[in-house]
Design a protein around this motif. Structure first.
Motif, short mmCIF file in Angstrom:
data_model
loop_
_atom_site.label_atom_id
_atom_site.label_comp_id
_atom_site.label_asym_id
_atom_site.label_seq_id
_atom_site.Cartn_x
_atom_site.Cartn_y
_atom_site.Cartn_z
N GLN A 114 0.81 -1.22 0.00
CA GLN A 114 0.00 0.00 0.00
C GLN A 114 0.84 1.28 0.00
O GLN A 114 0.31 2.38 0.02
CB GLN A 114 -0.92 0.00 1.23
N LYS A 115 2.17 1.10 -0.03
CA LYS A 115 3.11 2.23 -0.03
C LYS A 115 2.93 3.12 1.19
O LYS A 115 3.01 4.34 1.13
CB LYS A 115 2.97 3.05 -1.32
N LYS A 116 2.73 2.46 2.34
CA LYS A 116 2.50 3.19 3.58
C LYS A 116 3.64 3.04 4.60
O LYS A 116 3.51 3.47 5.74
CB LYS A 116 1.19 2.71 4.23
N VAL A 117 4.75 2.45 4.19
CA VAL A 117 5.91 2.32 5.07
C VAL A 117 6.75 3.59 4.92
O VAL A 117 7.20 3.93 3.83
CB VAL A 117 6.76 1.08 4.74
N THR A 118 6.97 4.28 6.04
CA THR A 118 7.65 5.57 6.01
C THR A 118 9.13 5.43 6.42
O THR A 118 9.54 4.40 6.96
CB THR A 118 6.98 6.55 6.98
N LYS A 119 9.88 6.48 6.18
CA LYS A 119 11.28 6.50 6.61
C LYS A 119 11.36 6.39 8.14
O LYS A 119 12.27 5.77 8.67
CB LYS A 119 11.95 7.78 6.14
N SER A 120 10.40 6.98 8.82
CA SER A 120 10.36 6.89 10.28
C SER A 120 10.14 5.45 10.73
O SER A 120 10.75 4.99 11.71
CB SER A 120 9.24 7.78 10.83
N ASP A 121 9.27 4.71 10.03
CA ASP A 121 9.06 3.30 10.33
C ASP A 121 10.36 2.52 10.20
O ASP A 121 10.70 1.68 11.04
CB ASP A 121 8.03 2.69 9.37
N ILE A 122 11.08 2.79 9.12
CA ILE A 122 12.34 2.09 8.86
C ILE A 122 13.37 2.42 9.93
O ILE A 122 14.10 1.53 10.42
CB ILE A 122 12.88 2.46 7.46
N GLN A 123 13.43 3.66 10.32
CA GLN A 123 14.39 4.07 11.36
C GLN A 123 14.06 3.40 12.70
O GLN A 123 14.96 2.88 13.38
CB GLN A 123 14.39 5.58 11.53
N ASN A 124 12.77 3.39 13.06
CA ASN A 124 12.37 2.77 14.33
C ASN A 124 12.65 1.27 14.32
O ASN A 124 13.08 0.70 15.33
CB ASN A 124 10.87 3.01 14.57
N LEU A 125 12.39 0.64 13.19
CA LEU A 125 12.63 -0.80 13.08
C LEU A 125 14.13 -1.10 13.14
O LEU A 125 14.55 -2.05 13.81
CB LEU A 125 12.04 -1.34 11.78
N ALA A 126 14.93 -0.31 12.44
CA ALA A 126 16.38 -0.50 12.45
C ALA A 126 16.93 -0.37 13.87
O ALA A 126 17.79 -1.14 14.30
CB ALA A 126 17.06 0.50 11.53
N LYS A 127 16.41 0.58 14.61
CA LYS A 127 16.86 0.78 15.99
C LYS A 127 16.45 -0.40 16.86
O LYS A 127 17.25 -0.89 17.68
CB LYS A 127 16.27 2.08 16.55
N LYS A 128 15.22 -0.88 16.67
CA LYS A 128 14.74 -2.03 17.44
C LYS A 128 15.62 -3.25 17.21
O LYS A 128 16.03 -3.93 18.16
CB LYS A 128 13.30 -2.34 17.02
N ILE A 129 15.92 -3.55 15.96
CA ILE A 129 16.72 -4.73 15.63
C ILE A 129 18.16 -4.55 16.10
O ILE A 129 18.77 -5.49 16.63
CB ILE A 129 16.69 -5.00 14.11
#
Length: 338
Positions: free
Chosen positions: A122-137
């Motif tokens: 749906q093209k709803k993944v944002t740069k903020s989502d990616i940053q938060n996920l990268a930090k979590k992992i």
């Protein structure tokens, strides 16, 4: 349990909750019932080269292990292990009446519209989502157990296991092209690993092999205010105790497969800022190899799904996935063989 019992449970069985919602999702290794409040996951009584759920005792063991391992990354999703009982010809999840014939992992039902794979479409993944996920992992990798002893070249056998699918794929329409891709991939992989044995050994000594998630791709992530990866590998420690770059490569390969190379590169950039684990061009080449390996794994899983598909539509879809991942694997390996 067997498929006939699963169908009976779906249509007539009793669940711990009163629910008019009862959806069955089947994977190559499990059956998953999605109800109103909870999700129940049952392991298939199967045995592959990489897992063994062939006995009731083993399925119970791995149900407990699944909960234990996933609680490292999730918050309140994984709840408990519940028995599946049979009384006469009636099946029930939970309770103490009847004969225990299997076990299920009970999980809290999450909002499936927040699964990352759906949001990507749906093209709803944002740069903020990616940053938060990268930090979590990255924080998870920093805190999880360091693996000090491992055969760093065991990935070669895992990569080459794709060869077992050649006979089946060759019998499919246009299957000859797949044989060429697989044979070339194994040749390039063997050469790459031989040349980079010292690099892998050095990463083991440096503490970059850790007890990870093992199956980190977008379908196994809920993008909530705090990202929630779930469904880590419980059935084989060896597949989970890996180089952190191998773990990250799976998600990045998955993003590439969705046509989101920009998000793939962004995730890697953020992750490396939070946990510096790729510092040289050689390590970047290793990362690309790991992406090829992960595409290899997805191709094999898709081939297994095609073999066990219950209808032609499912089989065709699985074979389409085989084609996509084999070609993606080939594209990565071409950059290593130049």
């Amino acid at each position: 349990m067997i498929k006939e019992q699963i169908n009976s449970l779906l249509l007539e069985g009793d669940f711990p909750e009163v629910s008019t919602e009862r959806e069955l999702i089947e994977t190559h290794i499990s059956w998953v019932f999605i109800c109103h409040r909870f999700v129940y996951k049952i392991k298939k009584p199967i045995k592959y080269s990489f897992l063994d759920f062939s006995t009731l005792e083993k399925r119970k063991k791995y149900c407990k292990r699944e909960i234990e391992l996933n609680k490292r990354l999730t918050n309140g999703i994984y709840l408990d292990v519940v028995p599946i009982n049979k009384l006469n010809d009636h099946y029930k999840i939970g309770g103490k009446v009847g004969t225990v014939i299997d076990y299920a992992v009970r999980m809290l039902k999450m909002d499936r519209t927040k699964q990352m794979d759906q949001l990507l479409v749906q093209k709803k993944v944002t740069k903020s989502d990616i940053q938060n996920l990268a930090k979590k992992i990255a924080l998870f990798h920093e805190s999880t157990t360091i693996i000090h002893q491992k055969d760093v070249l065991d990935i070669q056998e895992k990569f080459n296991d794709l060869e077992a699918e050649k006979k089946y794929l060759a019998a499919q329409s246009g299957g000859g092209k797949y044989l060429t891709i697989i044979d070339n991939a194994i040749k390039i992989s063997n050469t790459f690993l031989e040349k980079n044995k010292e690099l892998l050994t050095g990463r083991l000594r440096a503490g970059f092999f850790r007890d990870c998630h093992g199956d980190l791709h977008s379908r196994n992530i809920f993008l909530l205010p705090s990202p929630q990866p779930f469904d880590c590998i419980e059935f084989n420690d060896d597949y989970r105790q890996i180089d952190v770059l191998n773990e990250v490569a799976f998600l990045c390969m998955d993003l590439d497969a969705f046509g989101k190379k920009d998000l793939s590169e962004l995730f890697l950039e953020y992750y490396n800022q939070f946990f510096s684990s790729m510092k040289s061009s050689k390590e970047h080449h290793l990362f690309v190899f790991y992406k090829a390996y992960r595409a290899n794994v997805r191709a094999k899983v898709s081939s297994l799904r095609a073999k066990s598909a219950v209808n032609e539509k499912e089989r065709t879809k699985a074979l389409s996935e085989v084609d996509k991942y084999l070609r993606l694997m080939e594209s990565y390996l071409k950059t290593l063989s130049l």
